[in-house]
Scaffold this motif. Structure first.
Motif, PDB file in Angstrom:
ATOM      1  N   ILE A  76      52.761  34.688  88.665  1.00 43.53           N
ATOM      2  CA  ILE A  76      51.912  35.400  88.112  1.00 43.53           C
ATOM      3  C   ILE A  76      52.427  37.039  88.404  1.00 43.53           C
ATOM      4  O   ILE A  76      53.142  37.594  87.073  1.00 43.53           O
ATOM      5  CB  ILE A  76      50.448  35.750  89.009  1.00 43.53           C
ATOM      6  CG1 ILE A  76      49.706  34.416  88.743  1.00 43.53           C
ATOM      7  CG2 ILE A  76      49.897  36.656  88.569  1.00 43.53           C
ATOM      8  CD1 ILE A  76      48.413  34.283  89.532  1.00 43.53           C
ATOM      9  N   GLY A  77      52.837  37.493  89.560  1.00 39.54           N
ATOM     10  CA  GLY A  77      53.590  38.805  89.793  1.00 39.54           C
ATOM     11  C   GLY A  77      52.909  39.994  88.801  1.00 39.54           C
ATOM     12  O   GLY A  77      51.817  39.955  88.377  1.00 39.54           O
ATOM     13  N   THR A  78      54.035  41.047  88.574  1.00 45.02           N
ATOM     14  CA  THR A  78      53.373  42.000  87.784  1.00 45.02           C
ATOM     15  C   THR A  78      53.330  41.738  86.455  1.00 45.02           C
ATOM     16  O   THR A  78      53.002  42.768  85.645  1.00 45.02           O
ATOM     17  CB  THR A  78      54.483  43.065  88.075  1.00 45.02           C
ATOM     18  OG1 THR A  78      56.038  42.690  87.681  1.00 45.02           O
ATOM     19  CG2 THR A  78      54.368  43.520  89.715  1.00 45.02           C
ATOM     20  N   GLY A  79      53.809  40.731  85.849  1.00 44.83           N
ATOM     21  CA  GLY A  79      53.647  40.309  84.397  1.00 44.83           C
ATOM     22  C   GLY A  79      52.072  40.260  84.146  1.00 44.83           C
ATOM     23  O   GLY A  79      52.040  40.237  82.888  1.00 44.83           O
ATOM     24  N   PRO A 115      48.122  42.016  78.946  1.00 42.10           N
ATOM     25  CA  PRO A 115      47.053  42.494  77.936  1.00 42.10           C
ATOM     26  C   PRO A 115      47.665  42.756  76.609  1.00 42.10           C
ATOM     27  O   PRO A 115      47.434  43.056  75.681  1.00 42.10           O
ATOM     28  CB  PRO A 115      46.092  43.482  78.487  1.00 42.10           C
ATOM     29  CG  PRO A 115      46.159  43.090  79.915  1.00 42.10           C
ATOM     30  CD  PRO A 115      47.532  42.491  80.311  1.00 42.10           C
ATOM     31  N   LEU A 116      48.810  43.968  76.949  1.00 40.60           N
ATOM     32  CA  LEU A 116      49.637  44.288  75.850  1.00 40.60           C
ATOM     33  C   LEU A 116      50.486  43.350  75.082  1.00 40.60           C
ATOM     34  O   LEU A 116      50.493  43.489  74.111  1.00 40.60           O
ATOM     35  CB  LEU A 116      50.630  45.301  76.450  1.00 40.60           C
ATOM     36  CG  LEU A 116      51.706  46.039  75.392  1.00 40.60           C
ATOM     37  CD1 LEU A 116      50.645  46.862  74.478  1.00 40.60           C
ATOM     38  CD2 LEU A 116      52.565  46.934  76.140  1.00 40.60           C
ATOM     39  N   VAL A 171      49.357  40.046  74.599  1.00 41.91           N
ATOM     40  CA  VAL A 171      48.125  39.483  73.801  1.00 41.91           C
ATOM     41  C   VAL A 171      47.668  40.293  72.630  1.00 41.91           C
ATOM     42  O   VAL A 171      47.597  39.767  71.611  1.00 41.91           O
ATOM     43  CB  VAL A 171      47.106  39.193  74.723  1.00 41.91           C
ATOM     44  CG1 VAL A 171      45.965  38.544  73.995  1.00 41.91           C
ATOM     45  CG2 VAL A 171      47.533  38.280  75.736  1.00 41.91           C
ATOM     46  N   ARG A 172      47.872  41.845  72.983  1.00 42.74           N
ATOM     47  CA  ARG A 172      47.361  42.659  71.952  1.00 42.74           C
ATOM     48  C   ARG A 172      48.529  42.528  70.919  1.00 42.74           C
ATOM     49  O   ARG A 172      47.994  42.436  69.334  1.00 42.74           O
ATOM     50  CB  ARG A 172      47.137  43.886  72.570  1.00 42.74           C
ATOM     51  CG  ARG A 172      46.813  44.871  71.319  1.00 42.74           C
ATOM     52  CD  ARG A 172      47.013  46.641  71.939  1.00 42.74           C
ATOM     53  NE  ARG A 172      46.712  47.510  71.005  1.00 42.74           N
ATOM     54  CZ  ARG A 172      46.894  48.931  71.334  1.00 42.74           C
ATOM     55  NH1 ARG A 172      47.038  49.248  72.675  1.00 42.74           N
ATOM     56  NH2 ARG A 172      46.699  49.657  70.223  1.00 42.74           N
ATOM     57  N   ASN A 173      49.529  42.692  71.150  1.00 40.20           N
ATOM     58  CA  ASN A 173      50.616  42.579  70.078  1.00 40.20           C
ATOM     59  C   ASN A 173      50.815  41.172  69.344  1.00 40.20           C
ATOM     60  O   ASN A 173      51.000  41.170  68.106  1.00 40.20           O
ATOM     61  CB  ASN A 173      52.086  42.912  70.520  1.00 40.20           C
ATOM     62  CG  ASN A 173      52.105  44.345  71.058  1.00 40.20           C
ATOM     63  OD1 ASN A 173      51.574  45.234  70.631  1.00 40.20           O
ATOM     64  ND2 ASN A 173      52.973  44.416  72.229  1.00 40.20           N
ATOM     65  N   ALA A 174      50.497  40.040  70.029  1.00 41.02           N
ATOM     66  CA  ALA A 174      50.352  38.861  69.421  1.00 41.02           C
ATOM     67  C   ALA A 174      49.240  38.521  68.543  1.00 41.02           C
ATOM     68  O   ALA A 174      49.241  37.659  67.658  1.00 41.02           O
ATOM     69  CB  ALA A 174      50.736  37.765  70.513  1.00 41.02           C
ATOM     70  N   GLY A 175      48.099  39.100  68.926  1.00 41.19           N
ATOM     71  CA  GLY A 175      46.843  38.789  68.205  1.00 41.19           C
ATOM     72  C   GLY A 175      45.874  37.961  69.123  1.00 41.19           C
ATOM     73  O   GLY A 175      46.199  37.482  70.080  1.00 41.19           O
ATOM     74  N   LEU A 176      44.587  38.162  68.824  1.00 45.43           N
ATOM     75  CA  LEU A 176      43.532  37.845  69.595  1.00 45.43           C
ATOM     76  C   LEU A 176      43.474  36.069  69.709  1.00 45.43           C
ATOM     77  O   LEU A 176      42.888  35.651  70.634  1.00 45.43           O
ATOM     78  CB  LEU A 176      42.114  38.492  69.492  1.00 45.43           C
ATOM     79  CG  LEU A 176      42.251  39.787  69.722  1.00 45.43           C
ATOM     80  CD1 LEU A 176      40.679  40.377  69.445  1.00 45.43           C
ATOM     81  CD2 LEU A 176      42.333  40.210  71.300  1.00 45.43           C
ATOM     82  N   GLY A 201      47.864  34.861  70.435  1.00 47.88           N
ATOM     83  CA  GLY A 201      48.066  35.415  71.732  1.00 47.88           C
ATOM     84  C   GLY A 201      47.837  34.283  72.931  1.00 47.88           C
ATOM     85  O   GLY A 201      48.588  33.706  73.547  1.00 47.88           O
ATOM     86  N   PRO A 202      46.429  34.076  73.095  1.00 50.15           N
ATOM     87  CA  PRO A 202      46.114  33.268  74.037  1.00 50.15           C
ATOM     88  C   PRO A 202      46.556  31.643  73.722  1.00 50.15           C
ATOM     89  O   PRO A 202      46.707  31.067  74.739  1.00 50.15           O
ATOM     90  CB  PRO A 202      44.468  33.393  74.003  1.00 50.15           C
ATOM     91  CG  PRO A 202      44.159  34.869  73.410  1.00 50.15           C
ATOM     92  CD  PRO A 202      45.256  34.854  72.439  1.00 50.15           C
ATOM     93  N   LEU A 203      46.305  31.225  72.551  1.00 55.31           N
ATOM     94  CA  LEU A 203      46.841  30.065  72.262  1.00 55.31           C
ATOM     95  C   LEU A 203      48.451  29.968  72.640  1.00 55.31           C
ATOM     96  O   LEU A 203      48.698  28.823  73.053  1.00 55.31           O
ATOM     97  CB  LEU A 203      46.610  30.014  70.527  1.00 55.31           C
ATOM     98  CG  LEU A 203      47.118  28.268  70.034  1.00 55.31           C
ATOM     99  CD1 LEU A 203      46.198  27.245  70.848  1.00 55.31           C
ATOM    100  CD2 LEU A 203      46.923  28.338  68.741  1.00 55.31           C
ATOM    101  N   SER A 204      49.177  30.677  72.346  1.00 59.16           N
ATOM    102  CA  SER A 204      50.420  30.762  72.468  1.00 59.16           C
ATOM    103  C   SER A 204      50.856  30.774  74.048  1.00 59.16           C
ATOM    104  O   SER A 204      51.761  30.021  74.876  1.00 59.16           O
ATOM    105  CB  SER A 204      51.557  31.752  71.835  1.00 59.16           C
ATOM    106  OG  SER A 204      51.270  31.949  70.437  1.00 59.16           O
TER     107      SER A 204
END
Length: 255
Positions: A65-68, A73-74, A76-81, A84-87
């Motif tokens: 997990i870490g700081t990533g 959120p950024l 997922v925002r750039n990839a799309g709603l 992003g979650p699917l990828s």
């Protein structure tokens, strides 16, 4: 010596000879000095000197997990709603499957070679050495070198990203703390006071990072990983609190 005593002595000598492995039986695969079936479990790797369950869980959460999580959120925002979650789900399944496959292969090869522990490079080397392709058997050592090279490059990239992330965030905190504001009620910074360059912050953090790198046992790094997890959970709580409070304030203002 009577006949009964002689027969018992001969029987003991024959048993001792049968229990003592000869050169032929010692070199046979059935008498290899590998680990027993009870030692082929996952707990065998690391032995009693390895980390326990709780430190391992702490390192697992910190490493995966870490700081990533703060930059997710950024991304997922750039990839799309939708994408992003699917990828993210697909990459998570692939990563977990590869880690499980790597651990199983390492334990299988270590049990087969009779070694208590194998790292990533050694697992690839012994796998190629015992494989069916003669060309790869002769060049199995290059498999270990190639894996170690890519591990060094990958970890170096991760460490550089975390190093930049740490210095930039500390710089932003120092600049915001030294900034001036005209609205004390909302605590909004109006003027940012310039601070030192990010490379100077990196130079300040460098001795502490070097000391952490020289720590070879994960048991000693468990407190640092635990502190990092606590700080990360605290930052998430503050981020959610700030986001909800700002959204509620905006809704109240415009209603």
């Amino acid at each position: 010596m009577t006949s009964d005593n002689a027969s018992s002595v001969n029987g003991k000598m024959s048993l001792s000879r049968s229990d003592t492995p000869t050169e032929e039986t010692a070199l046979s695969p059935s008498h290899s000095p590998g680990p027993s079936d009870g030692q082929n479990q996952y707990e065998r790797i690391g032995g009693r000197t390895g980390t326990t369950f709780l430190p391992t869980l702490i390192h697992l959460l910190k490493g995966n997990i870490g700081t990533g999580l703060l930059g997710l959120p950024l991304a997922v925002r750039n990839a799309g709603l939708v994408l992003g979650p699917l990828s993210l789900f697909v990459m998570g399944v692939v990563a977990v499957h590869c880690m499980d496959l790597l651990v199983k292969c390492s334990h299988h090869v270590s049990a087969r070679m009779g070694k208590p522990f194998l790292d990533y490079g050694e697992a690839v080397e012994y796998s190629l050495e015992s494989g069916p392709v003669p060309w790869l058997q002769r060049r199995s050592v290059w498999g270990r070198r190639l894996v170690n090279f890519f591990l060094i490059v990958t970890q170096l990239g991760f460490c550089c990203v975390y190093f930049v992330f740490l210095s930039d965030n500390v710089k932003q905190i120092v600049e915001a703390a030294n900034g001036t504001t005209n609205n004390c009620h909302s605590n909004q910074t109006a003027v940012i006071v310039p601070s030192f360059d990010s490379r100077l912050y990196m130079l300040c953090f460098l001795p502490f990072i070097i000391l952490l790198v020289f720590t070879r046992n994960l048991k000693f790094l468990a407190p640092f990983s635990f502190a990092a997890n606590v700080a990360m959970c605290g930052s998430l709580v503050l981020i959610y609190y700030y986001s909800l409070s700002v959204s509620i304030h905006i809704n109240v203002t415009y209603t």
